[in-house]
Design an enzyme around this catalytic site. Sequence first.
Site, mmCIF file in Angstrom:
data_model
loop_
_atom_site.group_PDB
_atom_site.id
_atom_site.type_symbol
_atom_site.label_atom_id
_atom_site.label_comp_id
_atom_site.label_asym_id
_atom_site.label_seq_id
_atom_site.Cartn_x
_atom_site.Cartn_y
_atom_site.Cartn_z
ATOM 1 C CE1 TYR A 158 15.890 96.808 -4.650
ATOM 2 C CE2 TYR A 158 18.248 95.604 -4.470
ATOM 3 C CZ TYR A 158 16.788 95.561 -4.637
ATOM 4 O OH TYR A 158 16.000 94.579 -4.438
ATOM 5 C CD1 TRP A 179 14.117 92.557 -1.733
ATOM 6 C CD2 TRP A 179 15.349 93.141 0.069
ATOM 7 N NE1 TRP A 179 15.427 93.422 -2.281
ATOM 8 C CE2 TRP A 179 15.967 93.827 -1.184
ATOM 9 C CE3 TRP A 179 15.843 93.538 1.289
ATOM 10 C CZ2 TRP A 179 17.271 94.407 -0.916
ATOM 11 C CZ3 TRP A 179 17.026 93.946 1.399
ATOM 12 C CH2 TRP A 179 17.649 94.738 0.410
ATOM 13 C CE1 TYR A 204 4.271 90.354 -5.557
ATOM 14 C CE2 TYR A 204 6.033 90.811 -6.968
ATOM 15 C CZ TYR A 204 4.761 90.442 -6.888
ATOM 16 O OH TYR A 204 4.062 90.157 -7.832
#
Lengths: 376, 376
Positions: free
Chosen positions: B80, B309, B283
Amino acid sequence: MGLFIRSLLSQQPRHVWRAYSTAASDITVKAMVYSSYGKPSEVLKWHTYPLDPLTDDTVHVRFLASPINPADVNQVQGAYPLKPAFEQLGDTKAAVGGNEGVAQVIATGKNVNGLQVGDQVVMARSGYGTWRTHAAGPVTDFQKLPPSDKTSVIQKATLTVNPCTAYRMLKDFAPLKPGDYVIQNGGNSAVGQAVIQIAKAWGLKTVNVVRNRPEIDSLRQELMDLGATYVVTDEELGTHEMRTTMKGWFGGKPPLLGLNCVGGKSATEMARYLGHNGHYVTYGAMARAPLALPASMLIFKNITFHGFWMTRWTDQNNEEDRYKMFEDLIGLMDKGALGEPRWTKVEWNEDSMKHAVDAGIQGFAQGKQIVFPTSS
Amino acid sequence: MGLFIRSLLSQQPRHVWRAYSTAASDITVKAMVYSSYGKPSEVLKWHTYPLDPLTDDTVHVRFLASPINPADVNQVQGAYPLKPAFEQLGDTKAAVGGNEGVAQVIATGKNVNGLQVGDQVVMARSGYGTWRTHAAGPVTDFQKLPPSDKTSVIQKATLTVNPCTAYRMLKDFAPLKPGDYVIQNGGNSAVGQAVIQIAKAWGLKTVNVVRNRPEIDSLRQELMDLGATYVVTDEELGTHEMRTTMKGWFGGKPPLLGLNCVGGKSATEMARYLGHNGHYVTYGAMARAPLALPASMLIFKNITFHGFWMTRWTDQNNEEDRYKMFEDLIGLMDKGALGEPRWTKVEWNEDSMKHAVDAGIQGFAQGKQIVFPTSS
């Protein structure tokens, strides 16, 4: 106009208000027209018809030069979203081909304001056929060009599509400051070359992606001479070496604007070089392949993907803003910062025009093909 | 604070300015932490450490409920973009897992303004671990929630990611008026369900694309009950029948906003339903396939493709704007217009947490997985 003035005018002899005598309605238009969409060599035809007589509210223009653009060809094929109406032109219902060109005002009706005989004009909107010797219409059909004695007729005839596209894309999508980088593919296209020159004039740096080819060194030199900061090939684009090299060029400030007229895999690769919050503008699809976007580029890097179509911009913006753009561009041309595109002359006759359209379809055209419509 | 006031305060016995005695520093935090990125079942570990003592400028909070979101799992995997710093937590340098949750203030330092014991807070930024019983920090680490007695702890614990994402996407990209359509895929996802409900509350209509499945009729009914205008399957999306059907629904006013958390072929199909000048916001990427954009969609239809985001929005916007959004959303929750997401309780112990993270990775989780951290 007040009633008093109008009644005063109506008492004047008509010829005072005409730039030339009624004999002018004898003008015969020669034009390249089509009455249905299809294969250009089949549907395009040479056509002559009498020019509509001058009225109080119209002008007559004579075309000086008109390019044969790829979009013009798509339009004849019916494969372009902009479809001009077929109008009565003499004995035929047809549309005149071409969308771009420069014309000169040769007569003005007595109520006409804003245009004078001798003024040079471009078309006020797309879809107004330019492959013809003359046209008649209201002032609103045309837009006057800023005066210039250094800008050539070629530059004026090819002003409204490519240089304007480059100008708008550099101006409207990302807030750029002198020293900032822009990355584009199709660096050798007409728009690409305009981007290089306008960017240079505005203090922007450009990374220009071109297809690899045997004569890459001379092409690279040509684009550097125009003002390109760097020229890279599509093959180099995805390599580890190029990623490292470009990082060095950008020094922590990667481009926030990418311009794409190619599509396909290398266009995705190019997008990877954009910085966070960058903008990527697609205005063409030479590779005829879609643009594949990894979601992370959208979500985490926040790249926004736009399209640009000059026709839409012209339709949605007013004459003043367009004139301001013309002034800026002709200013750059006058001082030599934005040169003539590469071009070749096409003879003004049916066979040559059809041949030029074919060359446009097959990609054989060397630079812009331009006709100089003449009555003789 | 003026000098006079400050000197006055310094003469007061300390305990008057504390919400509880120094014995509070005896609090032991239990947390799910990781000291390196990797396979969650290997790198996540149960950890206890003493809570930092209260200072004049900090608060102590106790976590009430924290979800286990897919992004939390990606974060532990190091996959991430948001990577929290490893901090000294007792005898270990580690990061606490989790990004979302609701906590209650249990003590405030004497200089603290803006938070009181009993206030419920969410984290002021992403990457602040929420899989723990307690935390100590300055007021700026937390953001107070608007008061509400009807919104459940589950709704508060899951407020800052999914409902906020739905809210911002409906508000920030396209100018929508009541009666306008929005089209989205992943209509059954947590964000998708929030979109349906918020859109309905704002008078917008939704077309919701879901994957076809045996129990499609009951899913369709479920989403209609939430307020969906139409539910269609991804298989129907590209068919000629559906194109005709949707044209009928839209009646010449196709949606100007598309929301995509899937990607791949059906996401491209969905984009075709947008009207000219529409906006398409990605998204998520559940199909793990890129979004392929035909150039005509960009150039001629002028669709703009954005990413969204929530983490970036929170980082780039101020507390006031975020509070305003919380007020709006909690207002909707209070009046029953925006319900609890589907959720399951995860026991607050190491095995259950690891199991829940695994379920998240494998997509086995039925609705949101939520832990209720307790010291006992």
